[in-house]
Design a protein around this motif. Structure first.
Motif, PDB file in Angstrom:
ATOM      1  N   ALA A   1      -7.533   3.377  -6.526  1.00 30.06           N
ATOM      2  CA  ALA A   1      -6.614   3.998  -7.476  1.00 30.06           C
ATOM      3  C   ALA A   1      -5.221   3.391  -7.406  1.00 30.06           C
ATOM      4  O   ALA A   1      -4.382   3.688  -8.259  1.00 30.06           O
ATOM      5  CB  ALA A   1      -6.526   5.507  -7.221  1.00 30.06           C
ATOM      6  N   GLY A   2      -4.958   2.560  -6.397  1.00 29.74           N
ATOM      7  CA  GLY A   2      -3.669   1.902  -6.250  1.00 29.74           C
ATOM      8  C   GLY A   2      -3.754   0.436  -6.613  1.00 29.74           C
ATOM      9  O   GLY A   2      -4.599   0.030  -7.416  1.00 29.74           O
ATOM     10  N   ASP A   3      -2.878  -0.370  -6.025  1.00 32.84           N
ATOM     11  CA  ASP A   3      -2.850  -1.805  -6.301  1.00 32.84           C
ATOM     12  C   ASP A   3      -3.245  -2.582  -5.052  1.00 32.84           C
ATOM     13  O   ASP A   3      -3.002  -2.146  -3.926  1.00 32.84           O
ATOM     14  CB  ASP A   3      -1.449  -2.256  -6.734  1.00 32.84           C
ATOM     15  N   PHE A   4      -3.840  -3.761  -5.287  1.00 26.88           N
ATOM     16  CA  PHE A   4      -4.068  -4.726  -4.223  1.00 26.88           C
ATOM     17  C   PHE A   4      -2.963  -5.763  -4.263  1.00 26.88           C
ATOM     18  O   PHE A   4      -2.580  -6.240  -5.351  1.00 26.88           O
ATOM     19  CB  PHE A   4      -5.414  -5.429  -4.391  1.00 26.88           C
ATOM     20  N   GLY A   5      -2.440  -6.124  -3.089  1.00 31.73           N
ATOM     21  CA  GLY A   5      -1.470  -7.205  -2.993  1.00 31.73           C
ATOM     22  C   GLY A   5      -2.190  -8.547  -2.994  1.00 31.73           C
ATOM     23  O   GLY A   5      -3.283  -8.706  -3.518  1.00 31.73           O
ATOM     24  N   ASN A   6      -1.558  -9.523  -2.345  1.00 26.48           N
ATOM     25  CA  ASN A   6      -2.013 -10.906  -2.434  1.00 26.48           C
ATOM     26  C   ASN A   6      -3.066 -11.271  -1.386  1.00 26.48           C
ATOM     27  O   ASN A   6      -2.888 -12.179  -0.568  1.00 26.48           O
ATOM     28  CB  ASN A   6      -0.812 -11.860  -2.327  1.00 26.48           C
ATOM     29  N   PHE A   7      -4.200 -10.550  -1.415  1.00 31.34           N
ATOM     30  CA  PHE A   7      -5.337 -10.935  -0.574  1.00 31.34           C
ATOM     31  C   PHE A   7      -5.871 -12.279  -1.043  1.00 31.34           C
ATOM     32  O   PHE A   7      -5.801 -12.610  -2.242  1.00 31.34           O
ATOM     33  CB  PHE A   7      -6.440  -9.866  -0.654  1.00 31.34           C
ATOM     34  N   THR A   8      -6.412 -13.050  -0.113  1.00 32.60           N
ATOM     35  CA  THR A   8      -6.977 -14.347  -0.495  1.00 32.60           C
ATOM     36  C   THR A   8      -8.304 -14.177  -1.247  1.00 32.60           C
ATOM     37  O   THR A   8      -8.749 -15.096  -1.946  1.00 32.60           O
ATOM     38  CB  THR A   8      -7.198 -15.235   0.734  1.00 32.60           C
ATOM     39  N   GLY A   9      -8.923 -13.012  -1.098  1.00 28.03           N
ATOM     40  CA  GLY A   9     -10.159 -12.720  -1.812  1.00 28.03           C
ATOM     41  C   GLY A   9     -10.581 -11.294  -1.500  1.00 28.03           C
ATOM     42  O   GLY A   9     -10.177 -10.717  -0.486  1.00 28.03           O
ATOM     43  N   ILE A  10     -11.377 -10.726  -2.405  1.00 29.89           N
ATOM     44  CA  ILE A  10     -11.908  -9.369  -2.213  1.00 29.89           C
ATOM     45  C   ILE A  10     -13.415  -9.451  -2.417  1.00 29.89           C
ATOM     46  O   ILE A  10     -13.890  -9.860  -3.483  1.00 29.89           O
ATOM     47  CB  ILE A  10     -11.285  -8.365  -3.191  1.00 29.89           C
ATOM     48  N   THR A  11     -14.176  -9.063  -1.387  1.00 30.67           N
ATOM     49  CA  THR A  11     -15.627  -9.109  -1.437  1.00 30.67           C
ATOM     50  C   THR A  11     -16.172  -7.711  -1.233  1.00 30.67           C
ATOM     51  O   THR A  11     -15.798  -7.024  -0.279  1.00 30.67           O
ATOM     52  CB  THR A  11     -16.188 -10.042  -0.346  1.00 30.67           C
ATOM     53  N   ASN A  12     -17.029  -7.308  -2.154  1.00 30.33           N
ATOM     54  CA  ASN A  12     -17.649  -5.979  -2.065  1.00 30.33           C
ATOM     55  C   ASN A  12     -19.084  -6.126  -1.576  1.00 30.33           C
ATOM     56  O   ASN A  12     -19.905  -6.760  -2.224  1.00 30.33           O
ATOM     57  CB  ASN A  12     -17.643  -5.300  -3.432  1.00 30.33           C
TER      58      ASN A  12
END
Length: 222
Positions: free
Chosen positions: A211-222
């Motif tokens: 529900a919020g924001d993601f910052g500058n992760f190099t990648g997001i894996t689910n």
């Protein structure tokens, strides 16, 4: 305390701490230290809890003056809640066992869980980090709730457990091997920023409520 005076709580002694310590050069627990009563517990000295020894914190504010460090090599039981906004204002270095067994506690100073350290947040217990930064290198089991409500946190090893992680205020996580909190539920209601070279993995078995924001992760894996 007079000049150059340190305090040692001997083996076999239970010390019920309800007042303030003066200007001891250091406080070492080799017995049982019980932090009790709904009041301030101030000290100008660092505290060392020796291996195999126990501190029970049942109530009250720990070190209103700030600037000191509690090093736990034994067992540190965080039993009570922060009544009247009481909090831990003493930096904690854990190389032993730290248990949050019930109630809600706010951490406003750094907590370092070293590689040999174990932290357990029990079911129905909550540990909240506001201005206190977590450095996590040991075992950290979340069966209750952990809330990141500010500050910057370093994860050399990740959370695990059957509980909940709340991102309830803008926070930053840095994890060279990736941020992957293996808990049952993550409630992400603010901005979660990433430190340098940090990727995010949502582990198998984890439900991430975004529900919020993601910052500058190099990648997001689910």
């Amino acid at each position: 305390a007079g000049a150059g005076t340190a305090l040692t709580i001997p083996a076999g002694t239970t010390w019920n701490w309800a007042g303030d310590f003066g200007n001891f050069t250091g406080i070492t627990n080799d017995g049982t230290l019980v932090i009790t009563t709904n009041s301030n517990h101030n000290t100008g000295a660092d505290i060392i809890n020796n291996a195999g020894k126990t501190i029970h914190w049942t109530d009250g504010n720990l070190d209103l003056t700030t600037g000191q460090t509690l090093t736990n090599n034994g067992i540190f039981n965080l039993i009570g809640s922060n009544l009247n906004n009481f909090a831990c204002n003493m930096a904690i270095v854990n190389a032993g066992t730290l248990n949050k067994t019930a109630g809600t506690l706010t951490i406003t100073q750094p907590l370092t869980n070293q590689a040999a350290g174990t932290v357990t947040i029990s079911t129905s217990a909550t540990l909240t980090f506001t201005s206190g930064a977590l450095t996590q290198s040991g075992t950290f089991t979340v069966d209750g709730t952990v809330s990141l409500s500010g500050s910057s946190h370093t994860f050399n090893t990740n959370f695990s457990g059957t509980g909940t992680l709340n991102i309830s205020a803008n926070s930053t996580v840095t994890a060279a091997s990736g941020f992957a909190p293996a808990v049952a539920t993550v409630n992400h209601n603010a901005t979660l920023n990433a430190g340098a070279s940090t990727a995010l993995t949502i582990p198998s078995g984890t439900t991430w409520n975004w529900a919020g924001d993601f910052g500058n992760f190099t990648g997001i894996t689910n």
